[in-house]
Write a protein that holds these residues in place. Sequence first.
Motif, PDB file in Angstrom:
ATOM      1  N   PRO A  28      45.137   7.020 -53.672  1.00 15.60           N
ATOM      2  CA  PRO A  28      45.212   8.006 -54.761  1.00 15.60           C
ATOM      3  C   PRO A  28      45.154   7.311 -56.118  1.00 15.60           C
ATOM      4  CG  PRO A  28      46.915   8.417 -53.106  1.00 15.60           C
ATOM      5  CD  PRO A  28      46.291   7.098 -52.760  1.00 15.60           C
ATOM      6  N   GLY A  29      44.605   8.015 -57.080  1.00 16.38           N
ATOM      7  CA  GLY A  29      44.522   7.460 -58.425  1.00 16.38           C
ATOM      8  C   GLY A  29      43.191   6.822 -58.747  1.00 16.38           C
ATOM      9  N   ILE A  30      42.293   6.729 -57.755  1.00 13.98           N
ATOM     10  CA  ILE A  30      40.950   6.189 -57.989  1.00 13.98           C
ATOM     11  C   ILE A  30      39.955   7.338 -57.832  1.00 13.98           C
ATOM     12  CG2 ILE A  30      39.187   4.551 -57.246  1.00 13.98           C
ATOM     13  CD1 ILE A  30      41.447   2.747 -56.264  1.00 13.98           C
ATOM     14  N   ASP A  31      39.344   7.727 -58.927  1.00 13.13           N
ATOM     15  CA  ASP A  31      38.420   8.867 -58.975  1.00 13.13           C
ATOM     16  C   ASP A  31      36.994   8.322 -58.945  1.00 13.13           C
ATOM     17  OD1 ASP A  31      37.193  11.300 -59.351  1.00 13.13           O
ATOM     18  OD2 ASP A  31      37.438  11.244 -61.527  1.00 13.13           O
ATOM     19  N   CYS A  32      36.251   8.645 -57.888  1.00 15.09           N
ATOM     20  CA  CYS A  32      34.903   8.094 -57.706  1.00 15.09           C
ATOM     21  C   CYS A  32      33.822   9.142 -57.891  1.00 15.09           C
ATOM     22  CB  CYS A  32      34.758   7.487 -56.307  1.00 15.09           C
ATOM     23  SG  CYS A  32      35.730   6.006 -56.018  1.00 15.09           S
ATOM     24  N   GLU A  33      32.736   8.741 -58.521  1.00 14.58           N
ATOM     25  CA  GLU A  33      31.487   9.479 -58.514  1.00 14.58           C
ATOM     26  C   GLU A  33      30.405   8.538 -57.997  1.00 14.58           C
ATOM     27  OE1 GLU A  33      30.676  11.247 -62.316  1.00 14.58           O
ATOM     28  OE2 GLU A  33      32.578  12.353 -62.360  1.00 14.58           O
ATOM     29  N   VAL A  34      29.279   9.106 -57.574  1.00 16.64           N
ATOM     30  CA  VAL A  34      28.199   8.311 -56.989  1.00 16.64           C
ATOM     31  C   VAL A  34      26.892   8.646 -57.692  1.00 16.64           C
ATOM     32  CG1 VAL A  34      26.886   7.785 -54.893  1.00 16.64           C
ATOM     33  CG2 VAL A  34      29.357   8.199 -54.748  1.00 16.64           C
ATOM     34  N   ALA A  35      26.130   7.609 -58.022  1.00  8.63           N
ATOM     35  CA  ALA A  35      24.769   7.780 -58.542  1.00  8.63           C
ATOM     36  C   ALA A  35      23.798   7.162 -57.547  1.00  8.63           C
ATOM     37  CB  ALA A  35      24.625   7.111 -59.909  1.00  8.63           C
ATOM     38  N   THR A  36      22.843   7.946 -57.083  1.00 13.81           N
ATOM     39  CA  THR A  36      21.818   7.422 -56.190  1.00 13.81           C
ATOM     40  C   THR A  36      20.502   7.326 -56.958  1.00 13.81           C
ATOM     41  OG1 THR A  36      20.653   7.727 -54.080  1.00 13.81           O
ATOM     42  CG2 THR A  36      21.303   9.730 -55.244  1.00 13.81           C
ATOM     43  N   LEU A  37      19.845   6.184 -56.870  1.00 12.59           N
ATOM     44  CA  LEU A  37      18.586   6.001 -57.589  1.00 12.59           C
ATOM     45  C   LEU A  37      17.497   6.896 -57.016  1.00 12.59           C
ATOM     46  CD1 LEU A  37      18.460   2.122 -58.145  1.00 12.59           C
ATOM     47  CD2 LEU A  37      19.512   3.901 -59.575  1.00 12.59           C
TER      48      LEU A  37
END
Length: 374
Positions: A28-37
């Motif tokens: 908890p406490g780590i907010d992730c987003e993802v970018a795919t090329l």
Amino acid sequence: MRVLHIITGLAAGGAEQQLLLTIRHLPPGIDCEVATLSNPGSVAAALRAEGVRVHHLAMRGNRDLGVLPRLIRLIRHGRYDAVHTHLYRAGLYGRLAARLAGVRVVLATEHSLHAGTIEGRPVSAGVKSLYLAAERLGSTTVAVSRQVAGTLADWGVPGQRVAVLPNGIEAGRLRHDEPERSALRARLRRELGLPEQAFVVGAVGRLVPGKRFEVLAEALTRLPDQVRLLVVGEGPERDRLTRAAGPRAVLTGERADVPELLTAMDVLAAPSVEETFGLAVLEGLAAGLPVLHSGCPALEELPADAAPGARKLASTADAYREALLDLATARPVGPLPRPPAVAHYDIVHTAARLGELYQRLGRRGAPALAEREI
């Protein structure tokens, strides 16, 4: 802490699935987003289904430099504390964009690196030079095994810039209690057209030359009729493998229910000699299957008794035919006990260690640990 993961594509491959599992189990406490090329495939859909924001950069090819300003804008707008790249193309563009956007903590996980190949492709002098130039833009390169760390050292990457953090498997999802396992096995065999009494050899992975699934196809043609081959995965070798294996093989294509499909198998076979970790081998062991393999760095870096259900073979049709014939004759009953290797590589532990690395780098803004496992 806000982290942006940048990856080349999000089809169902080992690195892509590993990213999904890691984000799912980060503390908890780590907010992730993802970018795919490019190629926002099935893993992108799975991430979105779990509430993870996925950005598609619509990159048209390796030399589409227009992706760089789009990445920089995304990173600046997102105000991320760290950028974490995965796979070669994302490592080149992602680390440069992160630095230009002013991000201090920039990591890259090296999933598939050998002395002469990267992600299954030969390494030219130009590819190696670009890789090393991009590597210097990052804070830390994460190696998924000591084998990968050794290759990085041979390439000239300083040890203090390398952290060894192994991949992980979702051990809890890979084991089914009776009678659930028996019910899944019966249902999936019916759906796949596999006879109830058949001895089913399983294989999981991308259908590419490096996986060497043709070894299993050739072995199958010299095994009794009761032996069948079940291959889970998709890729450019599909037609060739279908022709080589004949009517006793079932190729499922890309599937999201691999833990369930493992219940339909009697043995997992992995004839690749180019693995940098060996996720499929560990998943087979977690499911209670005997495993035949030709190279699994994850096991080779543990004591010999960590995986008693695994056996290493030469990557030849003769070696696999003989071993498979022995297993088909012996007919192991029920799942094998879960070996120590499975607990060692549980994604819950490895994701927690990655979270610790993020926090440590965020505090220090400096390289990680000197080529030692964290």
